[in-house]
Design an enzyme around this catalytic site. Structure first.
Site: not given
Ligand code: PDD
Length: 285
Positions: A31, A50, A98, A100, A145, A177, A201
């Site tokens: 996503y 990304r 289903r 995996h 992501k 993070e 991320l």
């Molecule tokens: N998430 N690290 C993680 C684990 C995140 O979930 C996010 C953002 C970021 C920051 O990434 P960016 O600056 O590209 O939004 C870092 C989003 C916003 C979410 O899951 O809603």
């Protein structure tokens, strides 16, 4: 709310996916969340790059996507009051019996919608938060992501249950993070943040803030602070598409520095507001 689903435009309440969709069954899905300012998408190219990287990393065929994102985004942005909010998009490995391992012939499921920005009220107005420290219980491919977010969900819930807005995640004594954001610490006027690798991320907002820091002459070290370094930092802040740049003024109930917004945060926050304005009027992407 209008939803884009597999080439169709549908009212949100009528949009349905199969119960056999692998996004639902396995979290087999990637996503993006892209901020929209004045109907314009913030760093659209970086978010799409990304998305492609995430798809490639999980073995989804990027060429199997037939969607024209720019047209979808333009129509979704039109649904936002004053063109302010975020676009959410998700690609799953499709619906299949289903098992995996990957299915042979399941078309990807593609879903997108736009969500208005809810103005924050009260002290700090969303740019001043408190956080807790937690063990990073996630897997070792945090650079992808993916919607397999159960660990992030549990960590964010732990923060909420303890009256905080974010969980800062510690692995091998490094604060890499947050559960939903990237983390920065300021020590002796220098900015510290984890390097871009499989443990974080690579945030689009993080990259913009690093560019702004370079423009302001703020020295940056590509190194995740240790737990002790974070707790002794003069300033801590987080970045994300939803929260933009937000100062962390309390960690585990204790003040960060003097507990107030720090000078480095103030400069970067102001620069970020200017950057956003430029996106809004179309002089910057
Ligand atoms: N998430 N690290 C993680 C684990 C995140 O979930 C996010 C953002 C970021 C920051 O990434 P960016 O600056 O590209 O939004 C870092 C989003 C916003 C979410 O899951 O809603």
């Amino acid at each position: 709310m209008l939803v884009y689903l597999n080439g169709d435009w549908i009212p949100g309440e009528d949009a349905c996916v199969s119960v056999f969709d692998r996004g639902f069954v396995f979290g087999d899905s990637v996503y993006e969340v892209i901020p929209v300012y004045g109907y314009r998408l913030f760093r659209e190219a970086a978010h799409l790059a990304r998305l492609k990287a995430s798809m490639t990393a999980v073995g989804m065929d990027v060429n199997a996507l037939t969607v024209t994102w720019s047209a979808v985004f333009a129509r979704l942005a039109e649904t936002l009051p004053s063109g302010e909010g975020t676009v959410y998009l998700q690609v799953t490995r499709g619906a299949a019996p289903r098992q995996h391992a990957f299915p042979a012939n399941a078309p990807l499921t593609v879903f997108a919608y736009a969500r208005p920005r809810v103005p924050e009220t009260g002290v700090g107005a969303g740019y001043e938060i408190s956080a807790i420290l937690c063990d990073d219980i996630r897997w070792a491919r945090c650079d992808i992501k993916t919607t397999s977010l159960i660990a992030n969900v549990l960590l964010a819930q732990e923060a909420a249950a303890r009256g905080a807005e974010e969980a800062l995640l510690v692995r091998n004594d490094r604060v890499n993070e947050g559960a939903v954001s990237n983390v920065f610490a300021v020590r002796a006027g220098r900015l510290f943040t984890a390097p871009r690798n499989h443990l974080i991320l690579g945030g689009v907002t993080r990259d913009v803030v690093l560019e702004l820091a370079a423009g302001l002459g703020i020295p940056v070290e590509d190194r995740a602070p240790s737990r002790a370094e974070l707790l002794e930092a003069e300033e801590v802040f987080i970045t994300s598409s939803g929260r933009e740049v937000a100062a962390v003024t309390r960690i585990d109930g204790r003040p960060v520095g003097d507990g107030r917004l720090g000078p480095v945060f103030r400069r970067l926050h102001a620069a970020f507001q200017t950057f956003k304005e430029e996106v809004r009027i179309g002089t910057r992407t």
